[in-house]
Design an enzyme around this catalytic site. Structure first.
Site, short mmCIF file in Angstrom:
data_model
loop_
_atom_site.label_atom_id
_atom_site.label_comp_id
_atom_site.label_asym_id
_atom_site.label_seq_id
_atom_site.Cartn_x
_atom_site.Cartn_y
_atom_site.Cartn_z
N PHE A 292 0.81 -1.21 0.00
CA PHE A 292 0.00 0.00 0.00
C PHE A 292 0.85 1.28 0.00
O PHE A 292 0.34 2.35 -0.29
CB PHE A 292 -0.96 0.00 1.20
CG PHE A 292 -0.28 -0.06 2.54
CD1 PHE A 292 0.21 1.08 3.15
CD2 PHE A 292 -0.13 -1.27 3.19
CE1 PHE A 292 0.83 1.01 4.37
CE2 PHE A 292 0.49 -1.35 4.42
CZ PHE A 292 0.98 -0.20 5.01
N ASP A 293 2.16 1.18 0.31
CA ASP A 293 3.02 2.37 0.28
C ASP A 293 4.48 1.91 0.30
O ASP A 293 4.80 0.87 0.89
CB ASP A 293 2.74 3.27 1.49
CG ASP A 293 3.40 4.64 1.35
OD1 ASP A 293 3.84 4.97 0.22
OD2 ASP A 293 3.49 5.37 2.34
N TYR A 337 -3.31 1.87 12.41
CA TYR A 337 -4.42 2.78 12.10
C TYR A 337 -5.72 2.39 12.78
O TYR A 337 -6.76 2.96 12.50
CB TYR A 337 -4.62 2.85 10.58
CG TYR A 337 -3.44 3.49 9.87
CD1 TYR A 337 -3.31 4.87 9.83
CD2 TYR A 337 -2.45 2.72 9.29
CE1 TYR A 337 -2.23 5.47 9.20
CE2 TYR A 337 -1.36 3.30 8.66
CZ TYR A 337 -1.26 4.67 8.62
OH TYR A 337 -0.20 5.27 8.00
#
Length: 362
Positions: A292-293, A337
């Protein structure tokens, strides 16, 4: 339900703090019309003294990012960026539940229940033209004819010739129960007697064969030393495998909050401490393997360790790393998160895996 546009322009080097007075949804982040440099700019949101990276934008690669983040009334929030480019945030205000409840009450109030009205009240409504008499009579006729009447109609209906033929065919098709023949019972009894007799013969034969088993016992004693030798030979192999497993376990460290740090490469020099500015290369993945990153070349990602500028799992898992050192961090949702996640790339309650390298620290 949305009820208005929301937007914010974030200028580099400035923070934007407020207490949310009306709930809104953050739906998009995009670079400004003028790009200062080609380096990445990250959008950071602080909610109740906890900071989270919403997205990272890079000119020429990722210039806007779709978001789906709701911020509710009463929350204390701060927006800021890490980078040199201007970022525009957009979204919508969210309507209160009270508004939708009020609309539904109005719709329900439009319908009138005529069954509770007296004949005098019905006559007044008809005289005023608020009720159509013909429609009222049709409704009353429908109410008088209920399900019991419908069932009675089915019972009273005349039987036709076709119905009679179908009834006769149904009766003829029914098969009479087949009686169980008596001889089968006798056969079963005979079979049971034969089986009992056979078992008794086998038991007697087993009793006569018992002395032979004593002669075979010395063979078993001779074979036992071979097994002992085989077990002695296998012991060194087990110890080697256990030593490898223990060596692998020694490289994994369980830290605060369930964060697991697997040391891939030690690095050189002194270990980094909280308060230092660190430059990192990294690849962020979900447990499914989806990336994702990432930032693996060019300018490292700089932040101050332990200052809450990144997720808690990073602040905990990077302490003690040496320059050039590499680790794999497995971070539970509570240290990343949390329940909200970071849509659309990071789902709620997601465990994250980061392969990180400490490039430099100051």
């Amino acid at each position: 339900m949305f009820r208005g546009f929301w937007g914010l322009k974030i200028v580099p080097g400035k923070t934007y703090s407020q207490t949310v007075d009306a709930s809104f949804r953050l739906s998009n982040a995009a670079l400004g019309a003028t790009v200062v440099d080609e380096l990445r700019t990250s959008v950071v949101l602080t909610v109740d003294d906890k900071s989270f990276v919403l997205c990272s934008l890079t000119p020429g690669a990722i210039e806007q990012q779709t978001l789906d983040i709701g911020l509710t009334e009463g929350e204390e929030i701060t927006f800021e960026t890490q980078g040199n480019n201007e970022v525009h945030l957009t979204g919508n205000f969210i309507a209160d539940d009270m508004d939708s409840d009020y609309d539904s009450d109005e719709e329900e109030s439009d319908e009138m229940d005529l069954s509770d009205l007296s004949p005098e009240e019905l006559k007044e409504l008809i005289d005023e033209g608020l009720i159509d008499p013909e429609t009222l009579l049709e409704d009353m006729e429908d109410e008088d004819y209920d399900s019991d009447d419908a069932e009675a109609d089915m019972r009273i209906r005349e039987i036709t010739d076709e119905d009679e033929e179908e009834m006769i065919e149904d009766l003829e098709s029914e098969e009479e129960p087949v009686p169980v023949p008596v001889p089968e019972v006798k056969i079963k009894k005979q079979a049971k007697k034969a089986e009992l007799k056979r078992k008794a013969e086998e038991e007697e034969a087993a009793k006569t064969k018992k002395p032979k088993a004593k002669k075979e016992e010395p063979k078993k004693v001779k074979e036992e030393p071979k097994k002992v030798k085989e077990e002695v030979k296998e012991e060194p192999k087990k110890t080697k495998e256990e030593a490898k497993k223990e060596a692998k376990k020694a490289k994994s460290i369980e830290l605060q909050g369930g964060v697991v740090a697997e040391v891939k490469k030690e690095g050189a020099g002194a270990g980094v401490k909280k308060g230092a500015r660190v430059g990192m290369y990294y690849i962020g993945k979900l447990t499914t393997g989806k990336v994702f990153d990432q930032n693996t070349k060019g300018k490292p990602f700089w932040f101050r360790l332990g200052a809450g500028e990144v997720i808690k799992g990073w602040d905990i898992g990077i302490v003690g790393m040496k320059k050039g050192g590499e680790r794999r961090l497995t971070i539970p949702a509570a240290m990343a998160y949390g329940k909200r996640g970071a849509p659309p790339d990071i789902p709620p309650n997601a465990t994250l895996v980061f392969d990180i390298r400490l490039v430099e620290y100051k």
